[in-house]
Design a protein around this motif. Structure first.
Motif, PDB file in Angstrom:
ATOM      1  N   ALA A 261       0.824  -1.208   0.000  1.00  0.00           N
ATOM      2  CA  ALA A 261       0.000   0.000   0.000  1.00  0.00           C
ATOM      3  C   ALA A 261       0.858   1.257   0.000  1.00  0.00           C
ATOM      4  CB  ALA A 261      -0.930   0.006   1.227  1.00  0.00           C
ATOM      5  N   ASP A 262       2.040   1.180   0.626  1.00  0.00           N
ATOM      6  CA  ASP A 262       2.897   2.354   0.679  1.00  0.00           C
ATOM      7  C   ASP A 262       3.406   2.757  -0.697  1.00  0.00           C
ATOM      8  OD1 ASP A 262       2.586   2.616   3.351  1.00  0.00           O
ATOM      9  OD2 ASP A 262       4.333   1.390   3.864  1.00  0.00           O
ATOM     10  N   VAL A 263       3.585   1.809  -1.574  1.00  0.00           N
ATOM     11  CA  VAL A 263       4.152   2.123  -2.880  1.00  0.00           C
ATOM     12  C   VAL A 263       3.107   2.077  -3.983  1.00  0.00           C
ATOM     13  CG1 VAL A 263       6.409   1.249  -2.228  1.00  0.00           C
ATOM     14  CG2 VAL A 263       4.791  -0.288  -3.277  1.00  0.00           C
ATOM     15  N   GLU A 264       1.845   1.955  -3.605  1.00  0.00           N
ATOM     16  CA  GLU A 264       0.800   1.868  -4.630  1.00  0.00           C
ATOM     17  C   GLU A 264       0.337   3.263  -5.013  1.00  0.00           C
ATOM     18  OE1 GLU A 264      -2.608  -0.229  -3.416  1.00  0.00           O
ATOM     19  OE2 GLU A 264      -3.640   0.037  -5.304  1.00  0.00           O
ATOM     20  N   VAL A 265       0.222   3.522  -6.274  1.00  0.00           N
ATOM     21  CA  VAL A 265      -0.324   4.772  -6.788  1.00  0.00           C
ATOM     22  C   VAL A 265      -1.459   4.403  -7.729  1.00  0.00           C
ATOM     23  CG1 VAL A 265       0.153   6.887  -8.043  1.00  0.00           C
ATOM     24  CG2 VAL A 265       1.935   5.857  -6.628  1.00  0.00           C
TER      25      VAL A 265
ATOM     26  N   VAL B   1      15.332   9.404  -9.088  1.00  0.00           N
ATOM     27  CA  VAL B   1      15.743  10.249 -10.215  1.00  0.00           C
ATOM     28  C   VAL B   1      14.515  10.989 -10.721  1.00  0.00           C
ATOM     29  CG1 VAL B   1      16.756  10.305 -12.511  1.00  0.00           C
ATOM     30  CG2 VAL B   1      17.597   8.662 -10.808  1.00  0.00           C
ATOM     31  N   TYR B   2      14.545  12.308 -10.575  1.00  0.00           N
ATOM     32  CA  TYR B   2      13.409  13.132 -11.003  1.00  0.00           C
ATOM     33  C   TYR B   2      13.693  13.729 -12.370  1.00  0.00           C
ATOM     34  CZ  TYR B   2      10.390  17.212 -11.436  1.00  0.00           C
ATOM     35  OH  TYR B   2       9.513  18.153 -11.899  1.00  0.00           O
ATOM     36  N   GLN B   3      12.702  13.666 -13.206  1.00  0.00           N
ATOM     37  CA  GLN B   3      12.745  14.324 -14.504  1.00  0.00           C
ATOM     38  C   GLN B   3      11.472  15.144 -14.662  1.00  0.00           C
ATOM     39  OE1 GLN B   3      13.238  11.342 -17.522  1.00  0.00           O
ATOM     40  NE2 GLN B   3      15.387  10.947 -17.019  1.00  0.00           N
ATOM     41  N   THR B   4      11.625  16.323 -15.206  1.00  0.00           N
ATOM     42  CA  THR B   4      10.461  17.190 -15.402  1.00  0.00           C
ATOM     43  C   THR B   4       9.411  16.467 -16.243  1.00  0.00           C
ATOM     44  OG1 THR B   4      11.864  19.153 -15.326  1.00  0.00           O
ATOM     45  CG2 THR B   4       9.672  19.402 -16.301  1.00  0.00           C
ATOM     46  N   PRO B   5       8.195  16.337 -15.728  1.00  0.00           N
ATOM     47  CA  PRO B   5       7.163  15.591 -16.479  1.00  0.00           C
ATOM     48  C   PRO B   5       6.800  16.291 -17.777  1.00  0.00           C
ATOM     49  CG  PRO B   5       6.214  16.693 -14.570  1.00  0.00           C
ATOM     50  CD  PRO B   5       7.697  16.845 -14.437  1.00  0.00           C
ATOM     51  N   LYS B   6       6.448  15.471 -18.756  1.00  0.00           N
ATOM     52  CA  LYS B   6       6.036  15.964 -20.057  1.00  0.00           C
ATOM     53  C   LYS B   6       4.610  15.505 -20.341  1.00  0.00           C
ATOM     54  CE  LYS B   6      10.197  17.563 -20.892  1.00  0.00           C
ATOM     55  NZ  LYS B   6      10.480  19.021 -20.935  1.00  0.00           N
ATOM     56  N   PRO B   7       3.765  16.375 -20.847  1.00  0.00           N
ATOM     57  CA  PRO B   7       2.390  15.951 -21.170  1.00  0.00           C
ATOM     58  C   PRO B   7       2.394  14.963 -22.326  1.00  0.00           C
ATOM     59  CG  PRO B   7       2.796  18.183 -21.941  1.00  0.00           C
ATOM     60  CD  PRO B   7       3.985  17.807 -21.125  1.00  0.00           C
TER      61      PRO B   7
ATOM     62  N   ALA C 276      12.041  16.346  -0.358  1.00  0.00           N
ATOM     63  CA  ALA C 276      12.237  17.009  -1.641  1.00  0.00           C
ATOM     64  C   ALA C 276      12.868  16.058  -2.648  1.00  0.00           C
ATOM     65  CB  ALA C 276      13.115  18.240  -1.458  1.00  0.00           C
ATOM     66  N   LEU C 277      12.518  16.274  -3.917  1.00  0.00           N
ATOM     67  CA  LEU C 277      13.141  15.570  -5.037  1.00  0.00           C
ATOM     68  C   LEU C 277      14.197  16.489  -5.648  1.00  0.00           C
ATOM     69  CD1 LEU C 277       9.999  14.053  -6.798  1.00  0.00           C
ATOM     70  CD2 LEU C 277      11.722  12.795  -5.526  1.00  0.00           C
ATOM     71  N   PRO C 278      15.416  16.052  -5.803  1.00  0.00           N
ATOM     72  CA  PRO C 278      16.443  16.914  -6.402  1.00  0.00           C
ATOM     73  C   PRO C 278      16.019  17.375  -7.797  1.00  0.00           C
ATOM     74  CG  PRO C 278      17.438  14.966  -5.419  1.00  0.00           C
ATOM     75  CD  PRO C 278      15.969  14.745  -5.390  1.00  0.00           C
ATOM     76  N   GLY C 279      16.005  18.689  -7.984  1.00  0.00           N
ATOM     77  CA  GLY C 279      15.627  19.261  -9.263  1.00  0.00           C
ATOM     78  C   GLY C 279      14.161  19.612  -9.386  1.00  0.00           C
ATOM     79  N   ASP C 280      13.331  19.171  -8.437  1.00  0.00           N
ATOM     80  CA  ASP C 280      11.896  19.455  -8.489  1.00  0.00           C
ATOM     81  C   ASP C 280      11.622  20.700  -7.664  1.00  0.00           C
ATOM     82  OD1 ASP C 280       9.178  19.356  -8.833  1.00  0.00           O
ATOM     83  OD2 ASP C 280       8.858  17.895  -7.232  1.00  0.00           O
TER      84      ASP C 280
ATOM     85  N   ASP D 298       4.231  10.931 -12.954  1.00  0.00           N
ATOM     86  CA  ASP D 298       5.602  11.384 -13.143  1.00  0.00           C
ATOM     87  C   ASP D 298       5.988  12.522 -12.212  1.00  0.00           C
ATOM     88  OD1 ASP D 298       5.766   9.520 -15.134  1.00  0.00           O
ATOM     89  OD2 ASP D 298       5.353  10.933 -16.763  1.00  0.00           O
ATOM     90  N   SER D 299       5.055  13.020 -11.434  1.00  0.00           N
ATOM     91  CA  SER D 299       5.349  14.155 -10.541  1.00  0.00           C
ATOM     92  C   SER D 299       4.901  13.856  -9.109  1.00  0.00           C
ATOM     93  CB  SER D 299       4.666  15.422 -11.081  1.00  0.00           C
ATOM     94  OG  SER D 299       3.273  15.187 -11.276  1.00  0.00           O
ATOM     95  N   TRP D 300       3.618  13.936  -8.889  1.00  0.00           N
ATOM     96  CA  TRP D 300       3.119  13.701  -7.523  1.00  0.00           C
ATOM     97  C   TRP D 300       3.389  12.280  -7.054  1.00  0.00           C
ATOM     98  CZ3 TRP D 300      -1.029  10.394  -6.180  1.00  0.00           C
ATOM     99  CH2 TRP D 300      -1.407  10.455  -4.847  1.00  0.00           C
ATOM    100  N   GLY D 301       3.357  11.313  -7.962  1.00  0.00           N
ATOM    101  CA  GLY D 301       3.620   9.927  -7.570  1.00  0.00           C
ATOM    102  C   GLY D 301       4.988   9.759  -6.968  1.00  0.00           C
ATOM    103  N   LEU D 302       6.012  10.439  -7.512  1.00  0.00           N
ATOM    104  CA  LEU D 302       7.361  10.345  -6.949  1.00  0.00           C
ATOM    105  C   LEU D 302       7.431  11.002  -5.577  1.00  0.00           C
ATOM    106  CD1 LEU D 302       9.505  11.104 -10.127  1.00  0.00           C
ATOM    107  CD2 LEU D 302       8.881   8.881  -9.171  1.00  0.00           C
ATOM    108  N   LYS D 303       6.750  12.120  -5.403  1.00  0.00           N
ATOM    109  CA  LYS D 303       6.723  12.769  -4.087  1.00  0.00           C
ATOM    110  C   LYS D 303       6.099  11.850  -3.043  1.00  0.00           C
ATOM    111  CE  LYS D 303       6.463  17.650  -5.513  1.00  0.00           C
ATOM    112  NZ  LYS D 303       6.337  17.551  -6.976  1.00  0.00           N
ATOM    113  N   LYS D 304       5.046  11.173  -3.443  1.00  0.00           N
ATOM    114  CA  LYS D 304       4.377  10.271  -2.496  1.00  0.00           C
ATOM    115  C   LYS D 304       5.291   9.125  -2.103  1.00  0.00           C
ATOM    116  CE  LYS D 304       0.279   7.375  -1.901  1.00  0.00           C
ATOM    117  NZ  LYS D 304      -0.955   6.853  -2.513  1.00  0.00           N
TER     118      LYS D 304
END
Length: 671
Positions: free
Chosen positions: A30-34, A56-62, A109-113, A449-455
């Motif tokens: 449950a902790d890693v489920e999105v 590893v964070y990468q700026t999300p792309k639509p 925090a995510l580095p670069g976010d 690609d954004s909020w999921g990594l923060k979670k």
């Protein structure tokens, strides 16, 4: 039985271990489920045990058609700060001079976010940006999604956004609270009122004026989203079928219809109350009235006080009437800087009189007060039903002159810009990853690609379950009682059912065979008579049995030895032979009883012969009693001198085939 309890306890322990392992696995999953994230994004997620620094964070792309996206990773490019003043406000606070910054989260925090952060307290903030292309409410859904993190909690302030109405004179530098908007959406809180706004401005087709329509409040507790200092994802979905959904962290918290779940309703009522209708002067709305025929009783005294002095009270002995309760402090000294002209005459501070501490009281003694038994208060007539009651008056209904019917309120004013116009008493409110689109899959991929990594990072850095339980108990001390009971209950049950118990003395005595019980001749004779009576009853019962020779209760005559021998002879091959089997067992028991009766008769005959030799004519002789205990598993030791060697031998043979019991011999009267 003890063996069964051991197996039961072992089974309970195994089940508990398996259940705990399954729960632990479910918690980790449950902790890693999105929810609603596609497989490709989930496989790219890091394991919970890894540090946030390893993500590893990468700026999300639509991934599809969008009308607006913003990650703030490149700064505030395209955003415009307002330079106007707020209307109807003091000049010293009317300016939108609240400060905005682009920075990383303070925790997890995510580095670069990076995100947009509201930095000022007790100031107005206003910032806006144009959409990539205007959204027109036609046949496509509208999806608005963004992230908010109250990094310091929230006392009073909002984190909502406005979708500004498209117009030719829209100037973002003059964006303020009166700028026309189509939709306002997002969290807001002041005091203990936690809100999640969804407001849209509806145009009256008759007058052309705009009215705000507010969605009904969600039926969930929103408090945790404002105070847990985590990043939460807010999503609004508007559909062309005039329905809406509001989601937090991709979970629906409110949904409904634009026609039915808005306050006030989009379409006004067909009838309204007549504003010219007036209530008649003689209209009586009182359901109860005082009884006009009631009369105050003659003995009703309204002047009696509620409390009076207790006449039976007596002043305690030793009461110091002349001593005051407080006296000036003898150790107090006037301050050196005391100016009597400015400060007045100096007086020592008062302290409690030391003499009053050992006495019942000091000062003038006053009788205590008590309730007045004669007090009745002001008399009022009892209430009765109003015979003239006409009900609650309401004005008559008339057709609503402003009535209209808009069957598709989804077709709102087009949107061309997004803005944040906020006031807050708490700083460091974090905004990130705005997206406006028409496809839910595009919004979900963007969130993965954004909020999921923060979670994931926040979950990996969360304290263990034990720390969370302790923290919860510190906030709610009553939880300690629940924890103790939860731990004590399984331990107590384990001790109760699994600990080997010691058999009681009563149980041992009950199971001990009674092989040394003595029996007299008279008792033996009574048992023989009882046996004869039982035998006669059994013979009568046998006459009443059916053609198979048994009844239902004869099943109780089965013995373990007979069942074993019968199985060896294969006489139980079919249940239909069971009546013959039971009948044979009954006959075997009857033969054993008859043999026992004959043995007792022989023994009594031998004792009678002995009495004829030693007895005196016609007198009962009982003075030469002799008892012999027969050892377990060995023949009896017959020591009566009147018995011959042949009688002893015959007695030994008789006793060898039966359970050994103590035998009491007596001399009996000559018959």
């Amino acid at each position: 039985m003890h063996f069964q309890w051991d197996w039961l306890c072992l089974g309970v322990l195994i089940i508990s271990s398996v259940t705990a392992e399954m729960e632990n696995k479910e918690n980790l999953d449950a902790d890693v489920e999105v929810e609603n994230f596609d497989k490709q994004s989930q496989e790219a997620d890091v394991d919970r045990d890894k540090s946030s620094l390893e993500v590893v964070y990468q700026t999300p792309k639509p991934t599809g058609e969008v009308y607006f996206t913003e990650t703030f990773d490149e700064g505030l490019s395209g955003w415009v700060l307002s330079v106007t003043l707020k209307e109807d406000t003091d000049d010293n606070v009317a300016k939108y001079d609240g400060r905005w910054e682009v920075e990383e989260l303070k925790e997890n925090a995510l580095p670069g976010d990076r995100g947009l952060v509201l930095k000022s307290v007790a100031k107005y903030h206003a910032i806006s940006a144009m959409l990539t292309k205007t959204f027109v409410f036609d046949d496509k859904p509208l999806i608005v999604q963004y992230e908010v993190n109250f990094q310091k909690g929230i006392d009073c302030g909002g984190a909502y956004i406005k979708l500004l109405s498209s117009s030719s004179d829209l100037n973002l530098e003059y964006f303020f609270d009166k700028t026309p908007y189509t939709i306002m959406f997002g969290p807001d809180k002041c005091g203990e009122d936690y809100k999640l706004h969804f407001i849209f401005r509806h145009k009256n087709p008759k007058t052309g004026e705009y009215d705000e329509k507010h969605a009904e409040r969600p039926d969930v507790d929103l408090k945790k989203f404002y105070l847990d200092k985590k990043t939460h994802l807010y999503t609004l979905v508007l559909k062309p079928d005039d329905t809406f959904e509001i989601l937090i962290d991709q979970t629906v918290v409110s949904k409904g219809s634009l026609l039915e779940n808005m306050i006030p309703p989009v379409n006004p009522s067909k009838e309204i109350e007549d504003p010219t209708d007036k209530k008649p002067d003689d209209w009586d709305e009182r359901p109860k009235i005082p009884d006009p025929n009631a009369v105050k009783p003659d003995d009703w005294d309204e002047n009696e006080p509620a409390r009076i002095e207790d006449p039976d009270a007596v002043k305690p002995e030793g009461w110091l009437d002349d001593e005051p309760q407080y006296v000036p402090d003898p150790n107090a000294k006037k301050p050196k800087d005391w100016d009597e002209e400015m400060d007045g005459e100096w007086e020592a501070p008062q302290i409690r009189n030391a003499k009053c501490e050992t006495a019942p009281g000091c000062g003038e003694w006053v009788r205590p007060m008590k309730n007045n038994p004669k007090y009745k208060g002001k008399w009022r007539a009892p209430m009765i039903d109003n015979p003239n009651y006409q009900g609650i008056w309401s004005p008559r209904k008339i057709p609503n002159p402003d009535y209209f019917e808009d069957l598709h309120p989804f077709k709102m004013t087009a949107v061309s810009a997004i803005g944040l116009e906020l006031w807050s008493m708490t700083s460091d409110i974090y905004f990130d990853n705005f997206i406006i689109c028409s496809e839910k899959e595009v919004a979900d991929r963007w969130a993965a690609d954004s909020w999921g990594l923060k979670k994931l990072v926040a979950s990996a850095n969360e304290p263990g379950m034990f720390s969370q339980l302790v923290t919860a108990a510190e906030e709610h001390p009553w939880l300690w009682v629940l924890y103790i009971l939860t731990l004590a209950l399984p331990i107590g049950l384990s001790v109760l059912f699994c600990w080997p118990g010691k058999k009681s003395d009563e149980y041992i005595d009950f199971k001990k065979p009674d092989v040394f019980k003595q029996i007299t001749k008279g008792e033996l004779k009574e048992e023989t008579e009882d046996f004869e009576d039982d035998e006669l009853e059994e013979e009568k019962e046998n006459e009443d049995t059916d053609e198979d020779g048994f009844r239902g209760k004869d099943y109780t005559l089965l013995s373990q030895d007979f069942i074993v021998s019968c199985f060896k002879k294969n006489c139980l091959a079919s249940f239909s032979f069971l009546p013959l089997f039971i009948l044979a067992e009954r006959r075997e028991i009857e033969e054993t009883k008859r043999e026992f009766k004959r043995d007792n008769t022989k023994k009594m005959g031998r004792e009678a012969s002995v009495s004829e030799v030693d007895g005196e004519g016609g007198e009962d002789i009982y003075d030469a009693e002799e008892e012999n205990e027969v050892p377990d598993g060995s023949p009896g030791d017959w020591s009566n001198k009147s018995d011959s060697e042949d009688e002893k031998k015959e007695a030994d043979e008789e006793m060898g085939d039966r359970p050994l019991k103590s035998v009491r011999k007596r001399r009996v009267r000559k018959d």
